[in-house]
Design an enzyme around this catalytic site. Structure first.
Site, PDB file in Angstrom:
ATOM      1  N   SER A   1       0.797  -1.230   0.000  1.00 29.33           N
ATOM      2  CA  SER A   1       0.000   0.000   0.000  1.00 29.33           C
ATOM      3  C   SER A   1       0.825   1.274   0.000  1.00 29.33           C
ATOM      4  CB  SER A   1      -0.959  -0.010   1.188  1.00 29.33           C
ATOM      5  OG  SER A   1      -0.257  -0.212   2.398  1.00 29.33           O
TER       6      SER A   1
ATOM      7  N   LYS B   1     -11.898   0.513  -1.641  1.00 28.66           N
ATOM      8  CA  LYS B   1     -10.952   1.190  -2.522  1.00 28.66           C
ATOM      9  C   LYS B   1     -11.516   1.202  -3.947  1.00 28.66           C
ATOM     10  CE  LYS B   1      -7.480   0.948   0.870  1.00 28.66           C
ATOM     11  NZ  LYS B   1      -6.861   0.030   1.796  1.00 28.66           N
TER      12      LYS B   1
ATOM     13  N   HIS C   1      -5.560  -3.269  -2.394  1.00 26.92           N
ATOM     14  CA  HIS C   1      -5.235  -2.350  -3.492  1.00 26.92           C
ATOM     15  C   HIS C   1      -5.243  -3.021  -4.859  1.00 26.92           C
ATOM     16  CE1 HIS C   1      -4.299   1.129  -1.023  1.00 26.92           C
ATOM     17  NE2 HIS C   1      -3.796   0.268  -0.153  1.00 26.92           N
TER      18      HIS C   1
HETATM   19  C1  LIG Z   1      -6.897  -0.011   3.290  1.00 28.32           C
HETATM   20  C2  LIG Z   1      -6.311  -1.315   3.670  1.00 28.32           C
HETATM   21  C3  LIG Z   1      -6.899  -2.113   4.650  1.00 28.32           C
HETATM   22  C4  LIG Z   1      -8.043  -1.622   5.496  1.00 28.32           C
HETATM   23  O1  LIG Z   1      -9.218  -1.635   4.772  1.00 28.32           O
HETATM   24  P1  LIG Z   1     -10.447  -0.723   5.271  1.00 28.32           P
HETATM   25  O2  LIG Z   1     -11.603  -1.274   4.537  1.00 28.32           O
HETATM   26  O3  LIG Z   1     -10.103   0.675   4.895  1.00 28.32           O
HETATM   27  O4  LIG Z   1     -10.553  -0.905   6.742  1.00 28.32           O
HETATM   28  C5  LIG Z   1      -6.378  -3.366   4.874  1.00 28.32           C
HETATM   29  N1  LIG Z   1      -5.299  -3.802   4.185  1.00 28.32           N
HETATM   30  C6  LIG Z   1      -4.680  -3.040   3.262  1.00 28.32           C
HETATM   31  C7  LIG Z   1      -3.489  -3.574   2.537  1.00 28.32           C
HETATM   32  C8  LIG Z   1      -5.155  -1.769   2.984  1.00 28.32           C
HETATM   33  O5  LIG Z   1      -4.538  -1.001   2.094  1.00 28.32           O
END
Ligand SMILES: *Cc1c(COP(=O)(O)O)cnc(C)c1O
Length: 388
Positions: free
Chosen positions: A181, A240, A209
């Site tokens: 990320s 996302k 992602h």
């Molecule tokens: C954003 C993210 C999360 C958390 O997800 P949310 O739905 O925002 O709680 C978990 N793992 C990774 C790799 C992320 O980038």
């Protein structure tokens, strides 16, 4: 004033002095390529809304229709009475797209990782964790009380050495982000899967992602590499590229049953509102049906990355729509972010502890809805503000 206020304030002052204090900005518009932040219209280069679905008409209409039909709240935990039709429909859709036996929704990615890992491993077990994995994975491992073995980023020699030394342990789990990320590079998943088979470990991936971004139907890195039958636990988020909120885990039916019975962040929380599941369902359908969005996204990412490299900037190992620009020291990253904001470009500085000390960076993300002109204007601004 309560007596504790002083010591808390001292902590904050210390963060401030180190350039590490964080604060909230106010977004005053829907998400998109251009947004209003703190009263100012800026081009947005730090969103995870990769396909531009957060403000999509079909996604919004699905949410509105669901509220009309099912109301808003789900009233209870899904195990109690809050298991709504919209949950089940989305789970079936995701399992079909992922070609897995089953799927289970969680209310967020953070809750998925902190629920799944402790449901699968515990004291006496061991988890192998890439050093750059997301914080929610680290927290999940800590909660599980299993031994945590962190290996240097993507270092398969180190992972194998750790697996070799661990032979006495009961359950072995390898966990990795698929797209990392903060660095925007891709996990060596073929090698990880091969090592897992060799040493009798399970593999869990976090596709937060990569879902909507990689793979012929947008199902992520596992789909892109054709490894669906070799990864036991496929977790990803709907927050996302799907433009909504929530998370999923896909895998064998026995995994789903185990999580329903053991994952505390599933059991002890209210089911997500139906309209969130319905909106995510619409987002997932767009992901599967419109590969052109992915092509535009990856085209924009290549264009920007090439532009940064031409300027002599260090984009680290990025090969995805996450493109870091290495700044090094935290104050420098913050100054770059501020200057860009003044010129109408929104990019956040990412600092320790989110990234290792001295690797503070601008974390640029691009989306399918940015135009080439947006990207070129941004490259111009970066040229005049970041090369100092
Ligand atoms: C954003 C993210 C999360 C958390 O997800 P949310 O739905 O925002 O709680 C978990 N793992 C990774 C790799 C992320 O980038």
């Amino acid at each position: 004033m309560l007596f504790m206020d002083n010591s808390l304030q001292e902590d904050l002052n210390e963060l401030q002095a180190l350039g590490l204090r964080r604060g909230l900005r106010q977004t005053q518009s829907p998400q998109g390529r251009a947004i209003i932040v703190d009263g100012r219209r800026v081009l947005n280069f730090c969103s995870n809304d990769y396909l531009g679905l957060a403000d999509d008409e079909k996604v919004k209409a699905a949410a509105v229709a669901s509220v009309g039909q099912d109301g808003f709240g789900s009233g209870a935990s899904r195990l109690v009475g809050g298991n709504m039709s919209a949950h089940t429909a989305l789970e079936e859709r995701l399992a079909a797209l992922k070609k897995t036996e089953a799927c289970l929704l969680f209310s967020s990615g953070y809750m998925a990782n902190t629920g799944i890992i402790p449901a699968l491993v515990g004291r006496g077990d061991i988890v192998f964790c890439d050093r750059l994995n997301h914080a929610s994975i680290i927290d999940g491992i800590l909660l599980s009380r299993a031994q945590m073995k962190r290996y240097p980023h993507a270092d398969m020699t180190a992972l194998e050495e750790n697996l070799r030394r661990a032979s006495g342990h009961q359950r072995k789990l390898i966990v990795t982000d698929t797209i990392f990320s903060m660095d925007g590079d891709i996990a060596p998943l073929k090698d990880i899967v091969a090592l897992a088979r060799r040493w009798g470990a399970w593999v869990m991936v976090d596709e937060a992602h990569a879902f909507g971004v990689l793979g012929p139907t947008g199902m992520g890195l596992v789909e892109e590499m054709g490894l669906s039958d070799q990864v036991q636990v496929q977790m990803g988020t709907l927050s996302k590229a799907a433009g909504c909120f929530g998370a999923y885990v896909c895998g064998p039916a026995v995994l789903k049953e185990t999580l329903i019975n053991r994952a505390r962040s599933f059991i002890y929380t209210t089911g997500m509102p139906s309209c969130v599941a319905a909106a995510a369902h619409a987002g997932v359908n767009i992901i599967a049906a419109e590969p052109s969005r992915r092509r535009r996204l990856l085209g924009n990412a290549d264009h920007l990355r090439r532009g940064f490299k031409t300027l002599g900037l260090d984009t680290m190992r990025s090969t995805t729509p996450i493109i870091p620009i290495l700044a090094g020291e935290a104050h420098r990253a913050v100054a770059m972010s501020q200057k860009l904001f003044e010129q109408g470009f929104f990019v956040q500085a990412i600092r320790p502890p989110t990234v290792p000390v001295n690797t503070a960076r601008l974390r640029v993300t691009v989306t399918a809805v940015h135009t080439r002109e947006d990207c070129d204007a941004f490259l111009d601004a970066v040229k005049t503000t970041c090369l100092f």
